[in-house]
Design a protein around this motif. Structure first.
Motif, PDB file in Angstrom:
ATOM      1  N   HIS A  83      -9.942   7.460  -1.936  1.00  0.00           N
ATOM      2  CA  HIS A  83      -8.673   7.310  -1.220  1.00  0.00           C
ATOM      3  C   HIS A  83      -8.880   6.092  -0.338  1.00  0.00           C
ATOM      4  O   HIS A  83      -9.637   6.146   0.628  1.00  0.00           O
ATOM      5  N   GLN A  84      -8.240   4.990  -0.685  1.00  0.00           N
ATOM      6  CA  GLN A  84      -8.547   3.728  -0.027  1.00  0.00           C
ATOM      7  C   GLN A  84      -8.074   3.690   1.428  1.00  0.00           C
ATOM      8  O   GLN A  84      -7.313   4.536   1.871  1.00  0.00           O
ATOM      9  N   ARG A  85      -8.560   2.679   2.173  1.00  0.00           N
ATOM     10  CA  ARG A  85      -8.289   2.604   3.615  1.00  0.00           C
ATOM     11  C   ARG A  85      -6.810   2.477   3.920  1.00  0.00           C
ATOM     12  O   ARG A  85      -6.321   2.970   4.924  1.00  0.00           O
ATOM     13  N   SER A  86      -6.104   1.778   3.069  1.00  0.00           N
ATOM     14  CA  SER A  86      -4.666   1.611   3.302  1.00  0.00           C
ATOM     15  C   SER A  86      -3.917   1.754   1.990  1.00  0.00           C
ATOM     16  O   SER A  86      -4.302   1.183   0.970  1.00  0.00           O
ATOM     17  N   GLU A  87      -2.838   2.520   2.049  1.00  0.00           N
ATOM     18  CA  GLU A  87      -1.889   2.591   0.938  1.00  0.00           C
ATOM     19  C   GLU A  87      -0.543   2.045   1.400  1.00  0.00           C
ATOM     20  O   GLU A  87       0.472   2.252   0.750  1.00  0.00           O
ATOM     21  N   ALA A  88      -0.557   1.334   2.542  1.00  0.00           N
ATOM     22  CA  ALA A  88       0.689   0.862   3.144  1.00  0.00           C
ATOM     23  C   ALA A  88       0.605  -0.638   3.437  1.00  0.00           C
ATOM     24  O   ALA A  88       0.391  -1.438   2.535  1.00  0.00           O
ATOM     25  N   ASP A  89       0.724  -1.028   4.705  1.00  0.00           N
ATOM     26  CA  ASP A  89       0.873  -2.436   5.075  1.00  0.00           C
ATOM     27  C   ASP A  89      -0.266  -3.317   4.572  1.00  0.00           C
ATOM     28  O   ASP A  89      -0.048  -4.466   4.181  1.00  0.00           O
ATOM     29  N   THR A  90      -1.505  -2.818   4.617  1.00  0.00           N
ATOM     30  CA  THR A  90      -2.653  -3.646   4.253  1.00  0.00           C
ATOM     31  C   THR A  90      -3.287  -3.189   2.933  1.00  0.00           C
ATOM     32  O   THR A  90      -4.493  -3.290   2.746  1.00  0.00           O
ATOM     33  N   ILE A  91      -2.458  -2.700   2.021  1.00  0.00           N
ATOM     34  CA  ILE A  91      -2.977  -2.177   0.757  1.00  0.00           C
ATOM     35  C   ILE A  91      -3.688  -3.252  -0.064  1.00  0.00           C
ATOM     36  O   ILE A  91      -4.674  -2.967  -0.746  1.00  0.00           O
ATOM     37  N   LEU A  92      -3.233  -4.503   0.011  1.00  0.00           N
ATOM     38  CA  LEU A  92      -3.877  -5.550  -0.794  1.00  0.00           C
ATOM     39  C   LEU A  92      -5.315  -5.789  -0.329  1.00  0.00           C
ATOM     40  O   LEU A  92      -6.242  -5.856  -1.143  1.00  0.00           O
ATOM     41  N   ALA A  93      -5.517  -5.901   0.972  1.00  0.00           N
ATOM     42  CA  ALA A  93      -6.873  -6.065   1.500  1.00  0.00           C
ATOM     43  C   ALA A  93      -7.718  -4.831   1.211  1.00  0.00           C
ATOM     44  O   ALA A  93      -8.917  -4.928   0.923  1.00  0.00           O
ATOM     45  N   SER A  94      -7.077  -3.658   1.287  1.00  0.00           N
ATOM     46  CA  SER A  94      -7.778  -2.409   1.011  1.00  0.00           C
ATOM     47  C   SER A  94      -8.268  -2.369  -0.429  1.00  0.00           C
ATOM     48  O   SER A  94      -9.416  -1.998  -0.717  1.00  0.00           O
ATOM     49  N   MET A  95      -7.409  -2.770  -1.361  1.00  0.00           N
ATOM     50  CA  MET A  95      -7.800  -2.782  -2.768  1.00  0.00           C
ATOM     51  C   MET A  95      -8.888  -3.811  -3.032  1.00  0.00           C
ATOM     52  O   MET A  95      -9.812  -3.576  -3.810  1.00  0.00           O
ATOM     53  N   GLU A  96      -8.780  -4.945  -2.377  1.00  0.00           N
ATOM     54  CA  GLU A  96      -9.808  -5.977  -2.543  1.00  0.00           C
ATOM     55  C   GLU A  96     -11.170  -5.468  -2.077  1.00  0.00           C
ATOM     56  O   GLU A  96     -12.203  -5.788  -2.681  1.00  0.00           O
ATOM     57  N   GLU A  97     -11.175  -4.648  -1.014  1.00  0.00           N
ATOM     58  CA  GLU A  97     -12.436  -4.063  -0.556  1.00  0.00           C
ATOM     59  C   GLU A  97     -13.032  -3.154  -1.627  1.00  0.00           C
ATOM     60  O   GLU A  97     -14.232  -3.243  -1.942  1.00  0.00           O
ATOM     61  N   VAL A  98     -12.214  -2.288  -2.201  1.00  0.00           N
ATOM     62  CA  VAL A  98     -12.721  -1.349  -3.208  1.00  0.00           C
ATOM     63  C   VAL A  98     -13.214  -2.095  -4.449  1.00  0.00           C
ATOM     64  O   VAL A  98     -14.271  -1.774  -5.009  1.00  0.00           O
TER      65      VAL A  98
END
Length: 220
Positions: A83-98
């Motif tokens: 469950h990534q860090r963000s599924e909202a405003d910062t979802i792109l950065a969150s996905m890049e982290e994963v």
């Protein structure tokens, strides 16, 4: 018939066993201990590591910690279910982290209940899908699951900022008794914290429902 079921190692429990509920970076010794715990569990049959990066203490882990833990999982060809860090405003950065975790550890990546939260973030979906495609093209093994409805479900505590949970539930309750700290929580909910999924902001109070409580005293 065989059961379509497998077990994952819970990252939060690994962190608690190695270093408790503190909001801090793991020391080299604690990181080594977490790697040992994961190896122990993979050797007895776990299929991978799961984490919820909006939940404490998982949220206190940095990217470097997750990469090191996933290197052990990758040795067993296991999966990192996140469950990534963000599924909202910062979802792109969150996905890049994963995706970076997958790239540097070699682990298989699986996004849990994949979605974009908040009407204002719906326009990000094409970029979100583009990140998945580019990761797959790069050779990173990535997958996801979704639930077929528009409602989410979680614990009410997620509406409070991460710092409020530092040290566990007892510490949280102490902070809730402090008028000054309650005011700070209100300010953080109203103004937001960079990198934090603010449920009140993206869902709104009118779309947050308390569906059950444990005691009659809390039914109100």
């Amino acid at each position: 018939m065989g059961l379509n079921e497998s077990y994952l190692i819970p990252h939060g429990n690994v962190r608690m066993e190695a270093m408790g509920l503190d909001n801090r970076t793991a020391s080299p010794e604690e990181l080594s201990r977490m790697r040992e715990i994961i190896r122990r569990e993979m050797e007895v049959g776990a299929f991978g590591l799961s984490t919820g990066l909006i939940y404490m203490p998982c949220a206190y882990a940095d990217t470097a910690e997750l990469i090191e833990l996933c290197k052990v999982v990758a040795e067993f060809d296991g999966a990192f279910v996140v469950h990534q860090r963000s599924e909202a405003d910062t979802i792109l950065a969150s996905m890049e982290e994963v995706i970076e975790i997958g790239r540097k550890s070699g682990v298989k990546i699986h996004f849990s209940h994949f979605k974009v939260c908040g009407r204002k973030n719906w326009s990000l979906i094409d970029k979100v899908l583009g990140l998945l495609d580019s990761a797959a093209a790069e050779g990173i093994r990535v997958s996801f699951d979704q639930y077929p409805y528009v409602a989410g479900s979680t614990m009410l505590g997620v509406i409070l900022p991460p710092w409020a949970h530092d040290g566990g539930t007892d510490k949280l309750l102490e902070r809730l008794r402090s008028p000054a700290l309650r005011q700070r929580m209100i300010q953080d909910i109203e103004q937001g914290i960079p990198g934090w999924d603010n449920f009140v902001d993206f869902a709104g109070f009118d779309q947050i429902f308390v569906t059950s409580v444990k005691t009659d005293a809390n039914r109100e």
